[in-house]
Design a protein around this motif. Sequence first.
Motif, short mmCIF file in Angstrom:
data_model
loop_
_atom_site.label_atom_id
_atom_site.label_comp_id
_atom_site.label_asym_id
_atom_site.label_seq_id
_atom_site.Cartn_x
_atom_site.Cartn_y
_atom_site.Cartn_z
N ASN A 1 47.00 108.27 41.63
CA ASN A 1 46.12 108.31 40.42
C ASN A 1 44.98 107.49 40.66
O ASN A 1 43.95 107.54 39.88
CB ASN A 1 46.71 108.21 39.22
N LEU A 2 44.80 106.55 41.57
CA LEU A 2 43.84 105.59 41.92
C LEU A 2 43.37 105.57 43.27
O LEU A 2 44.27 106.19 44.10
CB LEU A 2 44.29 104.06 41.40
N GLU A 3 42.14 105.26 43.51
CA GLU A 3 41.66 105.16 45.02
C GLU A 3 42.22 103.75 45.77
O GLU A 3 41.32 102.81 45.55
CB GLU A 3 40.08 105.30 44.90
N CYS A 4 43.14 104.21 46.09
CA CYS A 4 43.93 102.81 46.99
C CYS A 4 43.80 102.64 48.59
O CYS A 4 44.35 103.70 48.80
CB CYS A 4 45.21 102.55 46.28
N TYR A 5 43.21 101.72 49.07
CA TYR A 5 43.03 101.72 50.45
C TYR A 5 43.89 100.45 51.02
O TYR A 5 43.46 99.43 50.46
CB TYR A 5 41.56 101.75 50.85
N GLY A 6 44.66 100.66 51.98
CA GLY A 6 45.41 99.57 52.52
C GLY A 6 44.96 99.18 53.75
O GLY A 6 44.36 99.87 54.85
N VAL A 7 45.07 97.98 54.29
CA VAL A 7 44.80 97.30 55.55
C VAL A 7 46.03 97.09 56.35
O VAL A 7 46.80 96.34 55.55
CB VAL A 7 43.68 96.24 55.47
N HIS A 8 46.32 97.62 57.33
CA HIS A 8 47.55 97.44 58.07
C HIS A 8 47.12 96.98 59.60
O HIS A 8 46.38 97.63 60.05
CB HIS A 8 48.24 98.68 58.29
N PRO A 9 48.00 95.68 59.94
CA PRO A 9 47.56 95.14 61.22
C PRO A 9 48.29 95.96 62.58
O PRO A 9 48.92 95.15 63.02
CB PRO A 9 48.10 93.57 60.95
N PRO B 1 48.87 105.41 64.04
CA PRO B 1 50.54 105.50 63.36
C PRO B 1 51.48 104.77 64.04
O PRO B 1 52.65 104.81 63.98
CB PRO B 1 50.53 106.90 63.05
N SER B 2 51.18 103.97 65.11
CA SER B 2 52.09 103.21 65.64
C SER B 2 52.46 101.85 64.64
O SER B 2 51.32 101.37 64.32
CB SER B 2 51.48 102.57 67.02
N PHE B 3 53.46 101.33 64.91
CA PHE B 3 54.18 100.21 64.24
C PHE B 3 53.81 100.33 62.63
O PHE B 3 53.31 99.30 62.08
CB PHE B 3 53.29 99.00 64.68
N LYS B 4 54.25 101.51 62.13
CA LYS B 4 54.34 101.54 60.79
C LYS B 4 55.28 100.60 60.12
O LYS B 4 56.19 100.18 60.98
CB LYS B 4 54.59 102.92 60.35
N ASP C 1 52.42 103.54 54.86
CA ASP C 1 51.60 103.52 55.92
C ASP C 1 51.10 105.06 56.59
O ASP C 1 51.09 105.21 57.97
CB ASP C 1 52.10 102.48 57.02
N SER C 2 51.25 106.16 55.77
CA SER C 2 51.01 107.47 56.37
C SER C 2 49.86 108.09 55.77
O SER C 2 49.58 109.30 56.19
CB SER C 2 52.38 108.12 56.10
N GLY C 3 49.34 107.50 54.99
CA GLY C 3 48.05 108.05 54.48
C GLY C 3 46.72 108.41 55.56
O GLY C 3 47.01 107.93 56.48
N LYS D 1 51.03 107.61 69.45
CA LYS D 1 52.58 108.23 69.04
C LYS D 1 52.72 107.21 67.77
O LYS D 1 52.70 105.95 67.56
CB LYS D 1 53.51 107.35 70.21
N GLU D 2 53.65 107.97 67.02
CA GLU D 2 54.01 107.34 65.45
C GLU D 2 55.38 106.55 65.83
O GLU D 2 56.35 107.24 66.31
CB GLU D 2 54.12 108.42 64.66
N THR D 3 55.40 105.45 65.36
CA THR D 3 56.36 104.45 65.38
C THR D 3 56.68 103.71 64.04
O THR D 3 55.76 103.27 63.46
CB THR D 3 56.42 103.51 66.55
N TYR D 4 57.69 103.43 63.76
CA TYR D 4 58.07 102.65 62.59
C TYR D 4 59.20 101.74 62.66
O TYR D 4 60.36 101.84 63.42
CB TYR D 4 58.62 103.57 61.36
N PHE D 5 58.82 100.58 62.15
CA PHE D 5 59.90 99.43 62.37
C PHE D 5 60.27 98.65 60.51
O PHE D 5 59.25 98.87 59.94
CB PHE D 5 59.05 98.29 62.92
N LYS D 6 61.22 98.28 60.62
CA LYS D 6 61.69 97.78 59.41
C LYS D 6 61.29 96.42 59.45
O LYS D 6 61.00 95.65 60.31
CB LYS D 6 63.39 97.79 59.33
N ARG D 7 61.09 95.64 58.13
CA ARG D 7 60.90 94.31 58.08
C ARG D 7 61.72 93.20 58.65
O ARG D 7 63.14 93.70 58.55
CB ARG D 7 60.65 93.90 56.68
N ARG D 8 61.32 92.45 59.48
CA ARG D 8 62.20 91.74 59.96
C ARG D 8 63.03 90.62 59.10
O ARG D 8 62.43 90.21 58.26
CB ARG D 8 61.50 90.73 61.41
N GLN D 9 64.38 90.39 59.39
CA GLN D 9 65.13 89.72 58.53
C GLN D 9 65.17 88.04 59.11
O GLN D 9 65.19 87.85 60.45
CB GLN D 9 66.53 90.14 58.27
#
Length: 221
Positions: free
Chosen positions: A66-74, A78-81, A109-111, A160-168
């Motif tokens: 419902n809002l105009e939200c724009y994210g910044v991803h380092p 789509p690599s390293f989502k 991270d898919s918009g 190439k699209e890749t996805y990683f979980k947050r490191r623990q």
Amino acid sequence: MKIIFLAYRPWALNVVKRFKKHFKKKNILIIEKNSQVKKLLRFKRKKPLIFVIGWSYILNKNIVNNLECYGVHPSNLPSFKGGSPIQNQILKNIIKSKVTLYKLSEKIDSGKIYLKKNLSLKGDTISYIFNNLENATFKLIVDFYKKYPRIKPIKINHIKETYFKRRQPHQSRILIEDFRKKSLKFIYNKIRCLTYPYPNAYIQDKKGNKLYFEKVKYIKK
């Protein structure tokens, strides 16, 4: 048009300060706590422009829909989502990366992607890399804002699209075997990407004693 920033990391707050100074804007709302995010829906009718930078929390679908939200991803999306993008790239020995500005959606991270800027992952500490990230993000947001709302999303077909979980925290451990089987460059990368404010890299003996690494220097012969 009201502008809202979701940011709490020091480098991200520096970006906001620079943005305010660059455009000489005073009426900018900064949200630093996840508990305050629900306030965003109050501005629905005003149609604010929302930037999410240096933010570790997932926004509610009612907000992103419902809002105009724009994210910044380092990363070069789509690599390293996903989580820990800087660490996961460095551990893959990636030095030349991107910082990406995209429209937030329900899927992480898919918009739609609008802009990218070069991002160097060189540096002996995360602080050095954060400085690179601050500069790249500032340029990214300034460029986007100057073109908004006429700016259009770009097509990404060759990455190439890749996805990683947050490191623990337990993943910060360096095994003794790593010193025998891994390269010194790998050890260096693991230590440098886990300097403050992240859980430092460490080694552990059989008794559970731990030795943490706060600084590192790699000299190539």
